[in-house]
Scaffold this motif. Structure first.
Motif, PDB file in Angstrom:
ATOM      1  N   ARG A 139      35.297 -39.019  -1.275  1.00  0.00           N
ATOM      2  CA  ARG A 139      34.535 -38.053  -2.043  1.00  0.00           C
ATOM      3  C   ARG A 139      33.077 -38.481  -2.110  1.00  0.00           C
ATOM      4  O   ARG A 139      32.761 -39.667  -2.018  1.00  0.00           O
ATOM      5  N   ASP A 140      32.209 -37.493  -2.283  1.00  0.00           N
ATOM      6  CA  ASP A 140      30.785 -37.727  -2.493  1.00  0.00           C
ATOM      7  C   ASP A 140      30.398 -36.979  -3.765  1.00  0.00           C
ATOM      8  O   ASP A 140      30.261 -35.747  -3.754  1.00  0.00           O
ATOM      9  N   ASN A 141      30.258 -37.719  -4.844  1.00  0.00           N
ATOM     10  CA  ASN A 141      29.962 -37.080  -6.132  1.00  0.00           C
ATOM     11  C   ASN A 141      28.546 -36.516  -6.195  1.00  0.00           C
ATOM     12  O   ASN A 141      28.247 -35.702  -7.066  1.00  0.00           O
ATOM     13  N   LEU A 161      38.701 -32.279   6.998  1.00  0.00           N
ATOM     14  CA  LEU A 161      38.612 -31.197   6.035  1.00  0.00           C
ATOM     15  C   LEU A 161      37.576 -31.544   4.973  1.00  0.00           C
ATOM     16  O   LEU A 161      37.445 -32.706   4.570  1.00  0.00           O
ATOM     17  N   SER A 162      36.863 -30.527   4.531  1.00  0.00           N
ATOM     18  CA  SER A 162      35.899 -30.678   3.445  1.00  0.00           C
ATOM     19  C   SER A 162      36.230 -29.683   2.351  1.00  0.00           C
ATOM     20  O   SER A 162      36.770 -28.612   2.618  1.00  0.00           O
ATOM     21  N   CYS A 163      35.885 -30.041   1.130  1.00  0.00           N
ATOM     22  CA  CYS A 163      36.089 -29.137   0.001  1.00  0.00           C
ATOM     23  C   CYS A 163      34.893 -29.242  -0.925  1.00  0.00           C
ATOM     24  O   CYS A 163      34.665 -30.294  -1.526  1.00  0.00           O
ATOM     25  N   ALA A 164      34.143 -28.166  -0.992  1.00  0.00           N
ATOM     26  CA  ALA A 164      32.991 -28.105  -1.882  1.00  0.00           C
ATOM     27  C   ALA A 164      33.429 -27.524  -3.218  1.00  0.00           C
ATOM     28  O   ALA A 164      34.058 -26.468  -3.265  1.00  0.00           O
ATOM     29  N   VAL A 209      34.824 -33.282  -1.600  1.00  0.00           N
ATOM     30  CA  VAL A 209      35.893 -34.213  -1.259  1.00  0.00           C
ATOM     31  C   VAL A 209      36.297 -33.945   0.186  1.00  0.00           C
ATOM     32  O   VAL A 209      36.203 -32.808   0.668  1.00  0.00           O
ATOM     33  N   TYR A 210      36.701 -35.001   0.868  1.00  0.00           N
ATOM     34  CA  TYR A 210      37.023 -34.927   2.294  1.00  0.00           C
ATOM     35  C   TYR A 210      38.435 -35.425   2.554  1.00  0.00           C
ATOM     36  O   TYR A 210      38.991 -36.223   1.792  1.00  0.00           O
ATOM     37  N   THR A 268      32.797 -30.421 -13.957  1.00  0.00           N
ATOM     38  CA  THR A 268      33.136 -31.818 -14.233  1.00  0.00           C
ATOM     39  C   THR A 268      33.585 -32.547 -12.977  1.00  0.00           C
ATOM     40  O   THR A 268      34.350 -33.508 -13.044  1.00  0.00           O
ATOM     41  N   PHE A 269      33.106 -32.124 -11.812  1.00  0.00           N
ATOM     42  CA  PHE A 269      33.574 -32.706 -10.559  1.00  0.00           C
ATOM     43  C   PHE A 269      33.498 -34.223 -10.568  1.00  0.00           C
ATOM     44  O   PHE A 269      34.441 -34.904 -10.168  1.00  0.00           O
ATOM     45  N   SER A 270      32.387 -34.773 -11.011  1.00  0.00           N
ATOM     46  CA  SER A 270      32.170 -36.219 -10.896  1.00  0.00           C
ATOM     47  C   SER A 270      33.139 -37.027 -11.755  1.00  0.00           C
ATOM     48  O   SER A 270      33.273 -38.238 -11.555  1.00  0.00           O
TER      49      SER A 270
END
Length: 123
Positions: free
Chosen positions: A71-73, A19-22, A78-79, A27-29
């Motif tokens: 996660r990939d900031n 699963l992926s979530c864009a 987030v995965y 303030t995601f990071s």
């Protein structure tokens, strides 16, 4: 502000899904991110959560050792890697965001929720 989850679908028991979530949360990071799920007729339960720097994760006992949150900031994403899926993993999975510093165990810690993606595991 949106949390757009994708990657759900139908899979056989023992299979895998990612699963992926864009996120468009500004303030995601610095936000804690989580995945909850809700099976039909049941309450919403925490699956996994990850802090802003990705050095702290928490998993429900039912998924520990099978699921991995990351996660990939740089991509505001987030995965949730789900392996060895079981029929009891069937549910709608929701991506969530909480302000930095929230423990992230209670759904009330989270202030943004995605629309959910359905995962169905057949036996």
């Amino acid at each position: 502000v949106q949390l757009q989850a994708s990657g759900g679908g139908l899979v056989q028991a023992g299979g895998s899904l990612r699963l992926s979530c864009a996120s468009s949360v500004p303030t995601f990071s610095t936000s804690r991110m989580g995945w909850f799920r809700q099976a039909q007729g049941k309450g919403r339960e925490l699956v996994a959560t990850i802090n802003w720097s990705a050095d702290s994760t928490y998993y429900a006992n039912s998924v520990k050792g099978r699921f991995t949150i990351s996660r990939d900031n740089t991509k505001n994403t987030v995965y949730l890697q789900m392996n060895s899926l079981k029929p009891e993993d069937t549910a709608v999975y929701y991506c969530t965001s909480a302000p930095r510093g929230r423990p992230g165990i209670n759904p009330y810690d989270y202030n943004y929720w995605g629309q959910g993606t359905l995962v169905t595991v057949s036996s």
